[in-house]
Design an enzyme around this catalytic site. Sequence first.
Site, PDB file in Angstrom:
ATOM      1  N   GLY A   1      -0.256  -3.189  -9.876  1.00  0.00           N
ATOM      2  CA  GLY A   1       0.541  -3.481  -8.848  1.00  0.00           C
ATOM      3  C   GLY A   1       1.264  -4.677  -9.199  1.00  0.00           C
ATOM      4  CB  ALA A   2       2.044  -6.407 -12.126  1.00  0.00           C
TER       5      ALA A   2
ATOM      6  CE1 TYR B   1      -5.477  -6.244   2.618  1.00  0.00           C
ATOM      7  CE2 TYR B   1      -6.155  -8.143   3.931  1.00  0.00           C
ATOM      8  CZ  TYR B   1      -5.634  -7.664   2.818  1.00  0.00           C
ATOM      9  OH  TYR B   1      -5.131  -8.517   1.652  1.00  0.00           O
TER      10      TYR B   1
HETATM   11  N1  NAP Z   1       0.556 -12.045  -0.177  1.00  0.00           N
HETATM   12  C1  NAP Z   1      -0.237 -12.400   0.259  1.00  0.00           C
HETATM   13  O1  NAP Z   1      -0.207 -13.221   1.229  1.00  0.00           O
HETATM   14  C2  NAP Z   1      -1.800 -12.031  -0.009  1.00  0.00           C
HETATM   15  C3  NAP Z   1      -2.868 -12.974   0.780  1.00  0.00           C
HETATM   16  C4  NAP Z   1      -4.231 -12.499   0.303  1.00  0.00           C
HETATM   17  C5  NAP Z   1      -4.440 -11.604  -0.301  1.00  0.00           C
HETATM   18  N2  NAP Z   1      -3.472 -10.678  -0.780  1.00  0.00           N
HETATM   19  C6  NAP Z   1      -3.785  -9.831  -1.877  1.00  0.00           C
HETATM   20  O2  NAP Z   1      -2.899  -9.694  -2.912  1.00  0.00           O
HETATM   21  C7  NAP Z   1      -2.723  -8.635  -3.498  1.00  0.00           C
HETATM   22  C8  NAP Z   1      -1.445  -8.533  -3.830  1.00  0.00           C
HETATM   23  O3  NAP Z   1      -0.855  -8.489  -2.610  1.00  0.00           O
HETATM   24  P1  NAP Z   1       0.739  -8.733  -2.295  1.00  0.00           P
HETATM   25  O4  NAP Z   1       1.144  -9.417  -1.081  1.00  0.00           O
HETATM   26  O5  NAP Z   1       1.360  -9.333  -3.735  1.00  0.00           O
HETATM   27  O6  NAP Z   1       1.376  -7.293  -2.329  1.00  0.00           O
HETATM   28  P2  NAP Z   1       2.825  -6.402  -2.406  1.00  0.00           P
HETATM   29  O7  NAP Z   1       3.875  -7.507  -2.566  1.00  0.00           O
HETATM   30  O8  NAP Z   1       2.804  -5.700  -1.152  1.00  0.00           O
HETATM   31  O9  NAP Z   1       2.703  -5.509  -3.710  1.00  0.00           O
HETATM   32  C9  NAP Z   1       1.828  -4.583  -4.022  1.00  0.00           C
HETATM   33  C10 NAP Z   1       1.955  -3.989  -5.211  1.00  0.00           C
HETATM   34  O10 NAP Z   1       0.940  -3.040  -5.338  1.00  0.00           O
HETATM   35  C11 NAP Z   1       1.765  -1.716  -6.031  1.00  0.00           C
HETATM   36  N3  NAP Z   1       0.977  -0.412  -5.436  1.00  0.00           N
HETATM   37  C12 NAP Z   1       1.166  -0.088  -4.151  1.00  0.00           C
HETATM   38  N4  NAP Z   1       0.485   1.113  -4.365  1.00  0.00           N
HETATM   39  C13 NAP Z   1       0.106   1.442  -5.411  1.00  0.00           C
HETATM   40  C14 NAP Z   1      -0.473   2.557  -6.241  1.00  0.00           C
HETATM   41  N5  NAP Z   1      -1.067   3.587  -5.388  1.00  0.00           N
HETATM   42  N6  NAP Z   1      -0.762   2.345  -7.299  1.00  0.00           N
HETATM   43  C15 NAP Z   1      -0.450   1.360  -8.065  1.00  0.00           C
HETATM   44  N7  NAP Z   1       0.047   0.206  -7.446  1.00  0.00           N
HETATM   45  C16 NAP Z   1       0.331   0.369  -6.311  1.00  0.00           C
HETATM   46  C17 NAP Z   1       3.182  -2.005  -5.366  1.00  0.00           C
HETATM   47  O11 NAP Z   1       3.675  -1.041  -6.466  1.00  0.00           O
HETATM   48  P3  NAP Z   1       5.169  -0.566  -6.145  1.00  0.00           P
HETATM   49  O12 NAP Z   1       6.087  -1.461  -5.592  1.00  0.00           O
HETATM   50  O13 NAP Z   1       5.712   0.161  -7.625  1.00  0.00           O
HETATM   51  O14 NAP Z   1       4.933   0.723  -5.258  1.00  0.00           O
HETATM   52  C18 NAP Z   1       3.149  -3.385  -5.725  1.00  0.00           C
HETATM   53  O15 NAP Z   1       3.690  -3.608  -7.192  1.00  0.00           O
HETATM   54  C19 NAP Z   1      -3.227  -7.464  -2.760  1.00  0.00           C
HETATM   55  O16 NAP Z   1      -4.846  -7.194  -3.139  1.00  0.00           O
HETATM   56  C20 NAP Z   1      -3.490  -8.221  -1.539  1.00  0.00           C
HETATM   57  O17 NAP Z   1      -4.648  -7.672  -0.645  1.00  0.00           O
HETATM   58  C21 NAP Z   1      -2.118 -11.064  -0.707  1.00  0.00           C
END
Ligand code: NAP
Length: 253
Positions: free
Chosen positions: A14-15, A158
């Site tokens: 998910g990068a 979640y």
């Molecule tokens: N941002 C925050 O505030 C926050 C806080 C605490 C924890 N986290 C954790 O940090 C991590 C990243 O979160 P984020 O906020 O950066 O999420 P995000 O911006 O929604 O990005 C999600 C990523 O996951 C990919 N993805 C979705 N479905 C997929 C699949 N089936 N196979 C492979 N890749 C997939 C997406 O790819 P596509 O775009 O190519 O579909 C995207 O690159 C997560 O584990 C989240 O729980 C985030």
Amino acid sequence: MAHDLSKRVALVTGASRGLGAAIARKLAGAGARVAVNYFGGREGATRVVEDIRRSGGEAEAFQADVRDERDIVRLVGEVRARFGPVEVLVLNATGPQPYVKLEELTWRHCLDQLEFFVKSPVLLAQAVVPEMKERRAGRIINIGSEVFEQGVPEFSNYVSAKGAQLGLTRSWAQELGPWGITVNLVAPGWIPVERHAGEGLTDAHKQSYASGNALRRMGTPDEIGDAVAFLASDAARFITGQKLSVNGGRTLA
Ligand SMILES: NC(=O)c1ccc[n+]([C@@H]2O[C@H](COP(=O)([O-])OP(=O)(O)OC[C@H]3O[C@@H](n4cnc5c(N)ncnc54)[C@H](OP(=O)(O)O)[C@@H]3O)[C@@H](O)[C@H]2O)c1
């Protein structure tokens, strides 16, 4: 360069955007050869790869659904063919994270989260650990969340899956330690990324959240990337089974 990951092969799930993109950039900035996994966001992944290459780093984009066993076998095979065996595995991908009241919660809601935070980590670890064991070295870094410390109403789907991811981290640390493989979890606080833009979140929301942090400010995706780069590096060689909260001191565990 803060940490030297020269030529190490890193796979970040998910990068294509969000924290995963920042982690991929940081690892590449430290010298790693980075496999940028994406699902539907080819353009975003291509942008991340181009940015890395422009800065003198090595990266390649790899499409795969990390919830799918066959995709994972293909993904790890493609990464091996391009860069070599995965030495740093960052389990970051996430799908939609809906808020659901207990009365409306279904097993499907729970499974949707467990597919990202248990099924996918298990399948990916199974795909890369045999070669890590052969080399008696490896890094597995889960991206968890502070929500497990806090509990969040109407979000048990979640929060419970994030708790399970911490359980995987601790068990695998014990199981894989004898092979020189470390397993840790980075627990971010709320870090605004692209997906938050459409959620109507205002500066007031951010100020209110930040006022609950010891450091009284929001964190940035780069700061999550720095923590991951540290755990991936030799500087963290005696650290395993740990949860590293990167949230400005919002939680103290
Ligand atoms: N941002 C925050 O505030 C926050 C806080 C605490 C924890 N986290 C954790 O940090 C991590 C990243 O979160 P984020 O906020 O950066 O999420 P995000 O911006 O929604 O990005 C999600 C990523 O996951 C990919 N993805 C979705 N479905 C997929 C699949 N089936 N196979 C492979 N890749 C997939 C997406 O790819 P596509 O775009 O190519 O579909 C995207 O690159 C997560 O584990 C989240 O729980 C985030």
